[in-house]
Write a protein that holds these residues in place. Structure first.
Motif, PDB file in Angstrom:
ATOM      1  N   UNK A   1       0.811  -1.226   0.000  1.00 33.15           N
ATOM      2  CA  UNK A   1       0.000   0.000   0.000  1.00 33.15           C
ATOM      3  C   UNK A   1       0.838   1.267   0.000  1.00 33.15           C
ATOM      4  N   UNK A   2       2.154   1.146   0.245  1.00 36.86           N
ATOM      5  CA  UNK A   2       2.983   2.353   0.228  1.00 36.86           C
ATOM      6  C   UNK A   2       3.137   2.913  -1.188  1.00 36.86           C
ATOM      7  N   UNK A   3       2.643   2.192  -2.191  1.00 30.09           N
ATOM      8  CA  UNK A   3       2.529   2.807  -3.527  1.00 30.09           C
ATOM      9  C   UNK A   3       1.711   4.084  -3.410  1.00 30.09           C
ATOM     10  N   UNK A   4       0.636   4.019  -2.610  1.00 30.18           N
ATOM     11  CA  UNK A   4      -0.200   5.200  -2.418  1.00 30.18           C
ATOM     12  C   UNK A   4       0.541   6.344  -1.760  1.00 30.18           C
ATOM     13  N   UNK A   5       1.453   6.031  -0.843  1.00 34.88           N
ATOM     14  CA  UNK A   5       2.261   7.081  -0.210  1.00 34.88           C
ATOM     15  C   UNK A   5       3.157   7.764  -1.236  1.00 34.88           C
ATOM     16  N   UNK A   6       3.717   6.964  -2.148  1.00 32.47           N
ATOM     17  CA  UNK A   6       4.557   7.533  -3.204  1.00 32.47           C
ATOM     18  C   UNK A   6       3.747   8.455  -4.107  1.00 32.47           C
ATOM     19  N   UNK A   7       2.497   8.066  -4.384  1.00 37.27           N
ATOM     20  CA  UNK A   7       1.618   8.906  -5.203  1.00 37.27           C
ATOM     21  C   UNK A   7       1.345  10.229  -4.493  1.00 37.27           C
ATOM     22  N   UNK A   8       0.962  10.157  -3.214  1.00 38.86           N
ATOM     23  CA  UNK A   8       0.649  11.371  -2.456  1.00 38.86           C
ATOM     24  C   UNK A   8       1.838  12.315  -2.377  1.00 38.86           C
TER      25      UNK A   8
ATOM     26  N   UNK B   1      -1.976  -4.321 -12.266  1.00 39.92           N
ATOM     27  CA  UNK B   1      -3.313  -3.828 -11.955  1.00 39.92           C
ATOM     28  C   UNK B   1      -3.323  -3.075 -10.625  1.00 39.92           C
ATOM     29  N   UNK B   2      -2.533  -3.555  -9.660  1.00 42.34           N
ATOM     30  CA  UNK B   2      -2.462  -2.879  -8.363  1.00 42.34           C
ATOM     31  C   UNK B   2      -1.910  -1.475  -8.522  1.00 42.34           C
ATOM     32  N   UNK B   3      -0.819  -1.358  -9.283  1.00 38.75           N
ATOM     33  CA  UNK B   3      -0.229  -0.031  -9.502  1.00 38.75           C
ATOM     34  C   UNK B   3      -1.213   0.886 -10.217  1.00 38.75           C
ATOM     35  N   UNK B   4      -1.872   0.345 -11.228  1.00 38.33           N
ATOM     36  CA  UNK B   4      -2.800   1.178 -12.006  1.00 38.33           C
ATOM     37  C   UNK B   4      -3.997   1.600 -11.176  1.00 38.33           C
ATOM     38  N   UNK B   5      -4.349   0.801 -10.167  1.00 38.11           N
ATOM     39  CA  UNK B   5      -5.442   1.201  -9.270  1.00 38.11           C
ATOM     40  C   UNK B   5      -5.097   2.477  -8.511  1.00 38.11           C
TER      41      UNK B   5
END
Length: 536
Positions: A442-449, A490-494
């Motif tokens: 879920x830290x992909x989302x942190x990188x996005x933010x 797919x996870x990354x693209x989400x």
């Protein structure tokens, strides 16, 4: 004249600013909300991970790249216990980390009344791990406690420091006063001891220098010393990139037989800022590290000097000061132009690796060739294991990972975010396996933010392949080593992140260049069965 008053939370923010803190990593909660008072109006940036363990790992990655303490802000109880794994990694790798947590109100401590997030003895638990842990019972003590915390972080061997603030103290007020940065003091060897070390160096005909992470600040002095005495420089994992491109560098593990042969033949070994621990010096736990003839150890930690192999001379000092002092005391003579031992060791060390490992090292080399300015942050995964045995990094702090020291899985994704925030001008490649990635996916989302330029390079070998291989070699039927992975693309693209699976490993340079051109994160998957040329 009346004294302006601030809450403890507001005063804390001011003291952090005074000590050069620019970023804090944390997840706010009811038990820390008062510590956030004044944060929005400050110059400090707040980054929100998806898990408090991620906050600690982000602080770790930030510290390794910036050279400054990483700061995590977490709630009492589960917030702090979630951070403990990251603190343990920082302790093992000597990374400066300040963890500020809440704790329940003062009159509840030790009574076991069943309060939310209550631990039997939170402070007692942290004293077993942190270099320094303090419970702020008196609001007026806050400046002194912060001063001591940063003095510990900056003066000796680094590691995690913990401050806990009871919830009833957070909103108390303290008198406003001019905040000043903590004073850092480091031990420095006396002239007589350095003269002895210089005499050893002058008399040696086959010297070798060992460098750990404690030598990173001493590169200029190290270069002069190595050239003056003609010493190959062997770098451990946390020192890779020292003397990058220099003919005296040996970017290979002392666990390799080739490097051990170099050390066995040496008539002097100078060890700078290295604990000489198992994960660097006896990775295979075969007990084969040689006894060294004349060993001089330079370390900032007196306790560390008392551990490990027998020495001819121990020097309590920072590596930079001691190395510079030794150089200044060497006889005035022409530098030794003897690079043949280093060259032969580099070549033989690489050849000692299995063909599979050499292919994995080749992929690491390809990453650095495609993105010369990048930082590679690794998890515990097969390509990283190979790189820890041999990685010719292009500069210090360009290669680090959790596959040494404490060995935590799930480290790389959040640590890569912290690294990217510390140096936003460089792309960061997060080299992580499919198993480890699921610890902190879920830290992909942190990188996005955070708009962090992190390239998640997923090494997908269908589970915990290293453990499966070990089980098979030990005659154990593999069990529990094939956890189902999601479709990473797919996870990354989400999360809105561009993602690609390589059809052929030859596509890697182009995929890296495309990812580095983006402003935020990207994901690239190397799959052992779907990517031609993958070796893991």
């Amino acid at each position: 004249m009346s004294v302006a008053m601030k809450t403890v939370g507001e005063a804390l923010v001011g003291l952090l600013e005074a000590n050069g803190v620019e970023v804090v990593f944390g997840i706010p909660g009811v038990h820390t909300v008062e510590l956030y008072r004044g944060l929005a109006a400050s110059k400090i940036r707040h980054v929100t991970p998806r898990h408090e363990q991620g906050a600690g790992f982000m602080a770790d990655g930030y510290a390794r790249v910036s050279g400054k303490p990483g700061v995590a802000l977490v709630i009492t109880g589960p917030g702090l216990t979630n951070t403990i794994t990251a603190m343990a990694q920082a302790r093992q790798d000597s990374i400066p980390m300040l963890v500020i947590s809440g704790v329940n109100r003062r009159d509840s401590l030790g009574h076991g009344r069943g309060l939310l997030h209550e631990l039997p003895d939170q402070h007692g638990m942290m004293t077993t791990l942190a270099l320094y842990s303090h419970t702020l019972l008196n609001p007026a003590d806050l400046p002194l406690v912060i001063d001591r915390a940063f003095a510990v972080l900056l003066s000796g061997r680094a590691g995690p420091v913990h401050i806990e603030i009871p919830t009833d103290v957070m909103a108390d007020t303290v008198g406003s006063q001019a905040a000043r940065p903590a004073m850092a003091t480091r031990p420095c060897a006396d002239g007589e001891t350095l003269q002895k070390a210089a005499a050893f160096c002058a008399d040696a005909s086959r010297p070798v220098i060992l460098c750990g992470g404690g030598a990173l600040a001493a590169e200029a002095e190290l270069r002069v010393l190595a050239e003056r005495i003609g010493a190959p420089v062997v770098t451990t994992v946390n020192a890779r990139g020292l003397l990058a491109g220099h003919p005296l560098r040996v970017p290979a593990s002392p666990s390799l037989q080739t490097v051990r042969a170099l050390l066995r033949d040496a008539d002097l070994v100078l060890a700078l800022g290295t604990e000489m621990g198992q994960t660097d010096y006896d990775l295979y736990a075969d007990g084969g590290f040689p006894e060294l003839r004349d060993l001089i150890r330079i370390d900032i930690d007196a306790a560390q000097l008392a551990r490990g192999p027998r020495t001819a001379l121990s020097i309590l000092s920072g590596a930079k000061a001691a190395t510079g002092g030794i150089v200044g005391l060497l006889p005035d003579r022409t530098a030794k132009d003897d690079t043949s031992r280093a060259e032969a060791t580099r070549k033989a060390a690489l050849e000692e690796l299995t063909s599979k490992m050499r292919a994995e090292v080749g992929i690491i080399d390809a990453i650095f060739q495609a993105l010369p300015d990048c930082t590679i942050v690794g998890d515990s995964t097969q390509a990283v294991y190979a790189g820890n045995l041999y990685c010719d990094a292009p500069r210090p702090r360009a290669w680090f990972n959790s596959a040494t020291g404490y060995g935590a899985l799930g480290y790389a994704p959040p640590a890569a975010v912290g690294a990217a925030i510390a140096d936003p001008g460089r792309p960061v490649v997060c080299l992580v396996g499919d198993g480890g990635f699921q610890f902190s996916l879920s830290e992909i989302g942190s990188a996005v933010d955070a708009e962090a330029k992190v390239i998640f390079l997923v090494w997908n070998n269908g589970g915990y392949r290293e453990i499966e291989t070990h089980m098979l070699e030990a005659g154990i039927v593999p069990e529990g080593v094939r956890p189902t992975a999601p479709d990473f693309l797919l996870t990354a693209r989400a999360y809105g992140v561009a993602a690609v699976r390589l059809v052929d490993i030859e596509e890697l340079p182009g995929a890296l260049a495309d990812a580095a051109a983006r402003t935020g994160p990207s994901l690239i998957e190397i799959h052992q069965t779907r990517t031609v040329g993958a070796t893991a």
